[in-house]
Design a protein around this motif. Structure first.
Motif, PDB file in Angstrom:
ATOM      1  N   ARG A 119      90.265 -14.955 202.008  1.00 44.33           N
ATOM      2  CA  ARG A 119      88.925 -15.465 202.317  1.00 44.33           C
ATOM      3  C   ARG A 119      89.035 -16.786 203.048  1.00 44.33           C
ATOM      4  NH1 ARG A 119      84.019 -15.961 197.876  1.00 44.33           N
ATOM      5  NH2 ARG A 119      82.407 -16.752 199.301  1.00 44.33           N
ATOM      6  N   LEU A 120      88.165 -16.980 204.044  1.00 44.65           N
ATOM      7  CA  LEU A 120      88.168 -18.193 204.847  1.00 44.65           C
ATOM      8  C   LEU A 120      86.943 -19.028 204.527  1.00 44.65           C
ATOM      9  CD1 LEU A 120      89.216 -16.830 208.368  1.00 44.65           C
ATOM     10  CD2 LEU A 120      90.615 -18.226 206.833  1.00 44.65           C
ATOM     11  N   ALA A 121      87.162 -20.314 204.280  1.00 42.90           N
ATOM     12  CA  ALA A 121      86.032 -21.220 204.090  1.00 42.90           C
ATOM     13  C   ALA A 121      85.345 -21.519 205.409  1.00 42.90           C
ATOM     14  CB  ALA A 121      86.507 -22.517 203.432  1.00 42.90           C
ATOM     15  N   SER A 122      86.135 -21.517 206.497  1.00 45.04           N
ATOM     16  CA  SER A 122      85.600 -21.705 207.847  1.00 45.04           C
ATOM     17  C   SER A 122      86.530 -20.989 208.815  1.00 45.04           C
ATOM     18  CB  SER A 122      85.492 -23.190 208.204  1.00 45.04           C
ATOM     19  OG  SER A 122      86.782 -23.773 208.303  1.00 45.04           O
ATOM     20  N   THR A 123      86.035 -20.753 210.017  1.00 44.35           N
ATOM     21  CA  THR A 123      86.829 -20.056 211.043  1.00 44.35           C
ATOM     22  C   THR A 123      87.423 -21.024 212.045  1.00 44.35           C
ATOM     23  OG1 THR A 123      84.816 -19.667 212.354  1.00 44.35           O
ATOM     24  CG2 THR A 123      85.489 -17.942 210.794  1.00 44.35           C
ATOM     25  N   GLN A 124      87.626 -22.256 211.651  1.00 40.50           N
ATOM     26  CA  GLN A 124      88.264 -23.231 212.532  1.00 40.50           C
ATOM     27  C   GLN A 124      89.743 -22.897 212.705  1.00 40.50           C
ATOM     28  OE1 GLN A 124      86.530 -25.556 214.166  1.00 40.50           O
ATOM     29  NE2 GLN A 124      84.659 -24.848 213.157  1.00 40.50           N
ATOM     30  N   GLY A 125      90.308 -23.320 213.820  1.00 37.18           N
ATOM     31  CA  GLY A 125      91.691 -22.978 214.133  1.00 37.18           C
ATOM     32  C   GLY A 125      92.687 -23.485 213.111  1.00 37.18           C
ATOM     33  N   ASP A 126      92.476 -24.702 212.601  1.00 33.43           N
ATOM     34  CA  ASP A 126      93.405 -25.256 211.618  1.00 33.43           C
ATOM     35  C   ASP A 126      93.352 -24.466 210.312  1.00 33.43           C
ATOM     36  OD1 ASP A 126      95.249 -27.024 210.519  1.00 33.43           O
ATOM     37  OD2 ASP A 126      93.681 -28.297 209.679  1.00 33.43           O
ATOM     38  N   GLN A 127      92.151 -24.056 209.895  1.00 34.36           N
ATOM     39  CA  GLN A 127      92.009 -23.274 208.668  1.00 34.36           C
ATOM     40  C   GLN A 127      92.682 -21.913 208.805  1.00 34.36           C
ATOM     41  OE1 GLN A 127      90.783 -24.164 205.836  1.00 34.36           O
ATOM     42  NE2 GLN A 127      90.466 -22.241 204.733  1.00 34.36           N
ATOM     43  N   VAL A 128      92.515 -21.280 209.973  1.00 34.44           N
ATOM     44  CA  VAL A 128      93.138 -19.980 210.203  1.00 34.44           C
ATOM     45  C   VAL A 128      94.654 -20.106 210.193  1.00 34.44           C
ATOM     46  CG1 VAL A 128      93.399 -18.114 211.882  1.00 34.44           C
ATOM     47  CG2 VAL A 128      91.145 -19.099 211.454  1.00 34.44           C
ATOM     48  N   ARG A 129      95.168 -21.149 210.825  1.00 37.84           N
ATOM     49  CA  ARG A 129      96.622 -21.339 210.863  1.00 37.84           C
ATOM     50  C   ARG A 129      97.189 -21.570 209.458  1.00 37.84           C
ATOM     51  NH1 ARG A 129      99.952 -25.876 211.184  1.00 37.84           N
ATOM     52  NH2 ARG A 129      98.114 -27.216 211.221  1.00 37.84           N
ATOM     53  N   ARG A 130      96.498 -22.367 208.641  1.00 36.45           N
ATOM     54  CA  ARG A 130      96.970 -22.632 207.287  1.00 36.45           C
ATOM     55  C   ARG A 130      96.963 -21.358 206.436  1.00 36.45           C
ATOM     56  NH1 ARG A 130      97.199 -28.053 205.856  1.00 36.45           N
ATOM     57  NH2 ARG A 130      96.352 -29.493 207.424  1.00 36.45           N
ATOM     58  N   LYS A 131      95.890 -20.572 206.552  1.00 37.50           N
ATOM     59  CA  LYS A 131      95.825 -19.330 205.783  1.00 37.50           C
ATOM     60  C   LYS A 131      96.901 -18.343 206.224  1.00 37.50           C
ATOM     61  CE  LYS A 131      92.362 -19.827 202.902  1.00 37.50           C
ATOM     62  NZ  LYS A 131      92.518 -19.647 201.437  1.00 37.50           N
ATOM     63  N   LEU A 132      97.145 -18.268 207.526  1.00 43.93           N
ATOM     64  CA  LEU A 132      98.168 -17.362 208.031  1.00 43.93           C
ATOM     65  C   LEU A 132      99.549 -17.756 207.531  1.00 43.93           C
ATOM     66  CD1 LEU A 132      98.610 -14.903 209.841  1.00 43.93           C
ATOM     67  CD2 LEU A 132      98.862 -16.445 211.777  1.00 43.93           C
ATOM     68  N   MET A 133      99.817 -19.042 207.515  1.00 39.98           N
ATOM     69  CA  MET A 133     101.101 -19.512 206.985  1.00 39.98           C
ATOM     70  C   MET A 133     101.204 -19.247 205.487  1.00 39.98           C
ATOM     71  SD  MET A 133     102.967 -21.016 209.428  1.00 39.98           S
ATOM     72  CE  MET A 133     103.958 -22.272 208.638  1.00 39.98           C
ATOM     73  N   LYS A 134     100.089 -19.413 204.765  1.00 41.81           N
ATOM     74  CA  LYS A 134     100.112 -19.259 203.316  1.00 41.81           C
ATOM     75  C   LYS A 134     100.275 -17.800 202.896  1.00 41.81           C
ATOM     76  CE  LYS A 134      97.114 -19.726 199.272  1.00 41.81           C
ATOM     77  NZ  LYS A 134      95.774 -20.127 198.797  1.00 41.81           N
ATOM     78  N   MET A 135      99.531 -16.897 203.542  1.00 39.38           N
ATOM     79  CA  MET A 135      99.466 -15.518 203.064  1.00 39.38           C
ATOM     80  C   MET A 135     100.550 -14.621 203.627  1.00 39.38           C
ATOM     81  SD  MET A 135      96.169 -14.307 205.345  1.00 39.38           S
ATOM     82  CE  MET A 135      96.170 -12.609 204.843  1.00 39.38           C
ATOM     83  N   TRP A 136     101.148 -15.006 204.772  1.00 41.37           N
ATOM     84  CA  TRP A 136     102.111 -14.084 205.384  1.00 41.37           C
ATOM     85  C   TRP A 136     103.478 -14.716 205.609  1.00 41.37           C
ATOM     86  CZ3 TRP A 136     101.258  -8.935 206.109  1.00 41.37           C
ATOM     87  CH2 TRP A 136     102.237  -8.236 206.821  1.00 41.37           C
ATOM     88  N   THR A 137     103.534 -15.767 206.405  1.00 38.59           N
ATOM     89  CA  THR A 137     104.841 -16.302 206.796  1.00 38.59           C
ATOM     90  C   THR A 137     105.571 -16.968 205.634  1.00 38.59           C
ATOM     91  OG1 THR A 137     103.816 -18.384 207.522  1.00 38.59           O
ATOM     92  CG2 THR A 137     104.052 -16.635 209.156  1.00 38.59           C
ATOM     93  N   ARG A 138     104.845 -17.428 204.618  1.00 36.73           N
ATOM     94  CA  ARG A 138     105.519 -18.034 203.461  1.00 36.73           C
ATOM     95  C   ARG A 138     106.388 -17.007 202.729  1.00 36.73           C
ATOM     96  NH1 ARG A 138     101.931 -20.896 198.895  1.00 36.73           N
ATOM     97  NH2 ARG A 138     101.704 -22.432 200.575  1.00 36.73           N
TER      98      ARG A 138
END
Length: 327
Positions: A119-138
Motif C-alpha cells: 500500500r502506498l501513502a502517496s504516489t510520489q517518486g521517493d515513496q515509490v522508490r522506497r517501497k520498491l526497495m523495501k518489498m522486492w530488492t531487499r
C-alpha cells in the motif's frame, strides 16, 4: 572404379590446401548425412589441429547446400520473437493500481508471475522508490530488467537513482501501449477483482488485509506451466494452513478449541481468497476466449505469412477499412 575415385579426397595435403579442403568439406558434409557446417568444422579441428582455422572459418561461412536448403526444417522459434526469460527476477514489471481509492504498488516477475503488493501513502517518486526497495530488492536483489510506464511516479530522478543503485536496465513502456505491459496489467485485474469481491462479502474488512490474502492465494494457485508462481520462484510449495470444512472429521468442540477468534477469521479469509483466485482466473480465461474473434476460414497461419486486416477507426464508428497485405 567409382568407389576408388573417392579416395582422392584424402591426400597428404587435403587439410592444408584451401581448394582441397573445401572439396573435402563438401564430401564430408554429404557423407555425414548433411550435418551442420559448424559441427563438421569442430570435428575436423579435433582430428587435425594443424588445419588453418582462417580457411576453415571462411568455408563454413560461405558454405551452401541445395539439399539442405530444400529439405531443412525451419527454426522452432521465429527470429523476430522476444527472447525467452530464463529465470526468476530476470525481468520485473512494476505499476500502480487503485482499489477503492487506495493506491497499491504491484511488482510481478514476468517469468514466474510471482507478485508482491504494498500500500502506498502517496504516489510520489521517493515513496515509490522506497517501497520498491523495501518489498522486492531487499529480499530478491535487483532485477536485470525493470519494466515501468511513463507515469510521473516512475519518470523522475528517484527512479534514476534506483537504476544507478541496482545496476538494472530500465525498460520504459510507450504511452498508450498498455499491451506492452500486459503481464502486470493482467495481474492488476486479477487482484482487483479478488479484492473487491472479498470486500463486498466482508464489509468491515481492511482493504490492505484483503489484498494481502488475495496476493498470497494468487501466488499459491497452480496456473503457470502446471506449477504455482511461488513454486517457480522458490522451488517448493509452502504448507498452507487448512481451514476445516463440513466434510472434515472434526467435531464442533475441537473447532471451538483450536480455531477461534482472530486465527479463525484469518484462516477463513485465506480459504475464501483461494476460492476467489480459482474463480477469477477461470472467468478471465473464459472472457478472453469469448472476446477473441474466431477465424471464418480454417487456414493455418504461420509467423511471417502475409495477411489482410481490418482497421477500425475508434474515433468514428463504422469508418473502418481493410489494409494489407502485411506480415
Amino acid at each position: 572404379m567409382g568407389g576408388a575415385k573417392h579416395y582422392a579426397y584424402l591426400t597428404d595435403d587435403t587439410f592444408t590446401d584451401p581448394k582441397k579442403l573445401a572439396r573435402a568439406f563438401r564430401k564430408l558434409h554429404r557423407q555425414f548425412g548433411h550435418t551442420s557446417p559448424a559441427r563438421l568444422a569442430k570435428t575436423i579441428l579435433a582430428a587435425y589441429p594443424d588445419v588453418d582455422k582462417r580457411n576453415l572459418d571462411t568455408i563454413v561461412n560461405l558454405f551452401s547446400c541445395e539439399v539442405c536448403g530444400k529439405f531443412s526444417h525451419p527454426v522452432k522459434r521465429p527470429l523476430a520473437s522476444n527472447p525467452r526469460i530464463p529465470e526468476f527476477n530476470h525481468e520485473v514489471g512494476a505499476d500502480i493500481f487503485w482499489v477503492n481509492q487506495i493506491a497499491f504498488l504491484h511488482v510481478v516477475c514476468t517469468f514466474t508471475l510471482y507478485s508482491q503488493v504494498e500500500r502506498l501513502a502517496s504516489t510520489q517518486g521517493d515513496q515509490v522508490r522506497r517501497k520498491l526497495m523495501k518489498m522486492w530488492t531487499r529480499y530478491f536483489g535487483g532485477p536485470k530488467k525493470l519494466k515501468l510506464d511513463l507515469g510521473p511516479e516512475f519518470d523522475n530522478a528517484f527512479i534514476d537513482q534506483l537504476r544507478d543503485t541496482l545496476g538494472c536496465e530500465i525498460v520504459a513502456v510507450p504511452g498508450g501501449a498498455h499491451w506492452s505491459h500486459g503481464t502486470t496489467e493482467n495481474k492488476h485485474g486479477v487482484l482487483r477483482d479478488m479484492t473487491l469481491k472479498m470486500l463486498s462479502d466482508n464489509p468491515g474488512l481492511d482493504p490492505e488485509e484483503a489484498m494481502d490474502a488475495c496476493v498470497a492465494a494468487k501466488n499459491c494457485t497452480v496456473n503457470v506451466y502446471g506449477y504455482s508462481p511461488i513454486q517457480l520462484a522458490f522451488g517448493y510449495a509452502p504448507t498452507i494452513p487448512h481451514f476445516p470444512t463440513k466434510g472434515d472429521a472434526v467435531t464442533d468442540e475441537e473447532l471451538s478449541l483450536v480455531y477461534k477468534g482472530y486465527l479463525k477469521d484469518r484462516l477463513q479469509r485465506m480459504q475464501d481468497a483461494r476460492v476467489l483466485a480459482i474463480g477469477v482466473m477461470a472467468k478471465q480465461r473464459l472472457r478472453k476466449a469469448l472476446q477473441h474473434p474466431t477465424r471464418a476460414n480454417h487456414d493455418k497461419m504461420a509467423v511471417g505469412d502475409k495477411v489482410d486486416w481490418y482497421n477500425e477507426n475508434s474515433m468514428k464508428k463504422g469508418t473502418g477499412f481493410w489494409r494489407g497485405p502485411g506480415r
